[in-house]
Design a protein around this motif. Structure first.
Motif, PDB file in Angstrom:
ATOM      1  N   ALA A 185       0.841  -1.197   0.000  1.00 56.13           N
ATOM      2  CA  ALA A 185       0.000   0.000   0.000  1.00 56.13           C
ATOM      3  C   ALA A 185       0.878   1.250   0.000  1.00 56.13           C
ATOM      4  N   LYS A 186       0.312   2.332  -0.502  1.00 57.61           N
ATOM      5  CA  LYS A 186       0.997   3.614  -0.475  1.00 57.61           C
ATOM      6  C   LYS A 186       0.899   4.213   0.918  1.00 57.61           C
ATOM      7  N   ALA A 187       1.994   4.818   1.368  1.00 61.75           N
ATOM      8  CA  ALA A 187       2.031   5.420   2.701  1.00 61.75           C
ATOM      9  C   ALA A 187       2.175   6.932   2.597  1.00 61.75           C
ATOM     10  N   ASN A 188       1.463   7.635   3.475  1.00 60.19           N
ATOM     11  CA  ASN A 188       1.573   9.086   3.576  1.00 60.19           C
ATOM     12  C   ASN A 188       2.421   9.448   4.794  1.00 60.19           C
ATOM     13  N   VAL A 189       3.214  10.491   4.663  1.00 56.54           N
ATOM     14  CA  VAL A 189       4.066  10.937   5.764  1.00 56.54           C
ATOM     15  C   VAL A 189       3.242  11.766   6.738  1.00 56.54           C
ATOM     16  N   VAL A 190       3.197  11.325   8.012  1.00 55.43           N
ATOM     17  CA  VAL A 190       2.497  12.065   9.060  1.00 55.43           C
ATOM     18  C   VAL A 190       3.397  13.158   9.625  1.00 55.43           C
ATOM     19  N   GLY A 191       4.670  12.831   9.832  1.00 53.21           N
ATOM     20  CA  GLY A 191       5.626  13.802  10.359  1.00 53.21           C
ATOM     21  C   GLY A 191       6.997  13.178  10.526  1.00 53.21           C
ATOM     22  N   THR A 192       8.011  14.007  10.530  1.00 50.78           N
ATOM     23  CA  THR A 192       9.380  13.547  10.744  1.00 50.78           C
ATOM     24  C   THR A 192      10.060  14.391  11.812  1.00 50.78           C
ATOM     25  N   ASP A 193      11.002  13.791  12.495  1.00 51.11           N
ATOM     26  CA  ASP A 193      11.775  14.489  13.525  1.00 51.11           C
ATOM     27  C   ASP A 193      13.245  14.130  13.339  1.00 51.11           C
ATOM     28  N   PRO A 194      13.961  14.863  12.473  1.00 50.79           N
ATOM     29  CA  PRO A 194      15.356  14.523  12.187  1.00 50.79           C
ATOM     30  C   PRO A 194      16.260  14.525  13.416  1.00 50.79           C
ATOM     31  N   GLU A 195      15.926  15.340  14.434  1.00 57.07           N
ATOM     32  CA  GLU A 195      16.809  15.430  15.593  1.00 57.07           C
ATOM     33  C   GLU A 195      16.824  14.149  16.427  1.00 57.07           C
ATOM     34  N   SER A 196      15.746  13.363  16.365  1.00 56.55           N
ATOM     35  CA  SER A 196      15.741  12.051  17.014  1.00 56.55           C
ATOM     36  C   SER A 196      15.844  10.927  15.985  1.00 56.55           C
ATOM     37  N   ASP A 197      15.794  11.286  14.700  1.00 56.27           N
ATOM     38  CA  ASP A 197      15.835  10.343  13.579  1.00 56.27           C
ATOM     39  C   ASP A 197      14.634   9.398  13.599  1.00 56.27           C
ATOM     40  N   LEU A 198      13.460   9.943  13.875  1.00 61.48           N
ATOM     41  CA  LEU A 198      12.233   9.152  13.839  1.00 61.48           C
ATOM     42  C   LEU A 198      11.233   9.805  12.890  1.00 61.48           C
ATOM     43  N   ALA A 199      10.389   8.967  12.300  1.00 66.08           N
ATOM     44  CA  ALA A 199       9.337   9.444  11.408  1.00 66.08           C
ATOM     45  C   ALA A 199       8.117   8.556  11.563  1.00 66.08           C
ATOM     46  N   VAL A 200       6.949   9.128  11.271  1.00 63.77           N
ATOM     47  CA  VAL A 200       5.696   8.378  11.299  1.00 63.77           C
ATOM     48  C   VAL A 200       5.053   8.460   9.922  1.00 63.77           C
ATOM     49  N   ILE A 201       4.689   7.300   9.376  1.00 61.11           N
ATOM     50  CA  ILE A 201       3.947   7.228   8.120  1.00 61.11           C
ATOM     51  C   ILE A 201       2.649   6.472   8.395  1.00 61.11           C
TER      52      ILE A 201
END
Length: 442
Positions: free
Chosen positions: A167-183
């Protein structure tokens, strides 16, 4: 034993009694003595009363405890409901005696892998048809956690599940300073991976699940080598789990689980001279994952506290009998919370809110976990004297804004000549600050 033997009928009798206590009216009518049943009842009755009272008190106590437990549960539920997202919680596994003699021989981790692998996904960039890395399903409604560096260059993210669905995933948000992202994906029948309830311990079994080099889902096994690993210089905020389970390119964003298949961290990076695993891998613990995910889902960004100082750890001096810990304030950024509070360059921060600041990483991590407008109480040493300073945190600017402020501040000091520092000292200070805040990626 003495009893009261006269009754009311005898007291109204007009006949006189003789010296032996017999009634003159009837020589066979002796003074009445209580029967056996009366004696037994007088002995048993107090015990019956004691039992009834004890039962009453017991019922009252249990009822009160149940009411207290109910109120506590409601308060906890209200506090929990304020978060945007709640991770699935694993049940605590009861551990028997951990001595070597009591531990059964483990022949397979198949059950743990079977449980966890259905929640680990592969990520691909559809535009370039390249493998990105891995991710972990953490909710039934499609939220997936991965690394920020895994998806930062992706144009269109495709998620592949263990059962073959995509399935295609949409980016909810990213946090480069902790190197985490939610899709997020719109799919049904997802199997979220439960978070381990108990803290992981050094020596525990660790299983790394991911998609190394794009070959497909792979499991490697090792142990937890260390916890609370900081000072690596790869993320702004570091608090890693270290493991010797093989982690290779493509494992980033995948799951690090325990021997029961419970999530303990998100695989993030390795130290390597060859590009492959050398037994030194790092994962972000679930306590940070939960904090960052909630912020990204609720606000699309992570708000962190900010002091506005440039710091470095105290040099460990075994001859210094007063203190060899603390964080030295190398510079105070104008119009920052630290500047407003009266914190000065040259101060040494010993503790904040009673927690010892052992090094610069400890301070940065502690402050970043606080929300803006939080008031901190710092214990500092200035010119050999100890004092306390209250500081109200502001919201931490993004990485580029911080670097711009630092560069402008250093240029202003060089022009004004206020610091009395040499060019080499200024450059060293600038480099230390950039190294501390720069979010490098392996």
């Amino acid at each position: 034993m003495s009893y009261s033997e006269n009754n009311s009928n005898n007291s109204n009798n007009t006949n006189n009694t003789d010296n032996n206590g017999y009634n003159d009216g009837d020589n066979n009518d002796y003074q009445h003595k209580p029967s056996k049943s009366t004696i037994q009842l007088s002995v048993i009755l107090p015990w019956i009363l004691v039992v009834l009272l004890a039962g009453g008190f017991g019922y009252y106590f249990i009822n009160q405890q149940q009411q207290i437990a109910s109120i506590t549960e409601k308060l906890n539920a209200e506090q929990t409901n304020t978060q945007a997202w709640q991770p699935p919680r694993a049940e605590v596994v009861e551990n028997a005696d951990k001595s070597e003699k009591s531990l059964p021989q483990v022949v397979s981790y198949h059950d743990a892998v079977a449980k966890a692998s259905q929640s680990v996904v592969n990520t691909q960039d559809q535009e370039n048809d390249t493998n990105l890395g891995s991710g972990v399903v953490v909710s039934t409604d499609g939220y997936i956690v991965t690394n920020a560096h895994v998806i930062e260059q992706a144009d269109e993210i495709i998620v592949g599940l263990n059962d073959g669905r995509k399935a295609k995933a949409n980016v909810v948000g990213t946090d480069p300073e902790s190197d985490l992202a939610v899709i997020k994906v719109e799919m049904t029948d997802l199997k979220p991976l439960a978070f381990r309830a108990e803290p992981i311990e050094v020596g525990d079994v660790a299983l790394a699940i991911g998609n190394p080099f794009g070959v497909g889902q792979t499991v490697t096994q090792g142990i937890i080598s260390a916890t609370d690993r900081t000072g690596l210089g790869v993320n702004t905020f570091e608090d890693f789990i270290q493991t010797d389970a093989a982690i290779n390119p493509g494992n980033s964003g995948g799951a690090l689980v325990d021997a029961h298949g419970q999530l303990v961290g998100i695989n993030t990076m390795i130290f390597s001279r060859s590009g492959g695993s050398m037994g030194i891998g790092f994962a972000i613990p679930t306590v940070i994952v939960e904090q960052v995910m909630n912020a990204l889902i609720e606000k699309g960004k992570v708000s962190r506290g900010w002091l506005g100082i440039e710091v470095q750890s105290q040099i460990k001096d075994p001859t210094n009998l007063t203190t060899s810990t603390g964080v030295a304030v190398m510079n105070v950024i104008p119009n920052s919370p630290a500047s407003s509070s009266g914190l000065q360059m040259g101060d040494v921060i010993l503790s904040i809110d009673g927690k010892d600041m052992k090094d610069a990483n400890t301070l940065v991590r502690y402050v970043a976990r606080k929300m803006p407008n939080t008031v901190l109480n710092a214990k500092v040493i200035r010119n050999g004297e100890q004092m306390e300073i209250s500081i109200t945190l502001a919201e931490r600017p993004n990485q580029k804004e911080i670097q711009a402020v630092v560069s402008d501040n250093l240029q202003r000091e060089q022009q004004d000549g206020e610091t009395g520092m040499s060019e080499e000292e200024r450059e060293r200070l600038r480099q230390e600050l950039l190294d501390l805040f720069e979010n490098q990626k392996n």
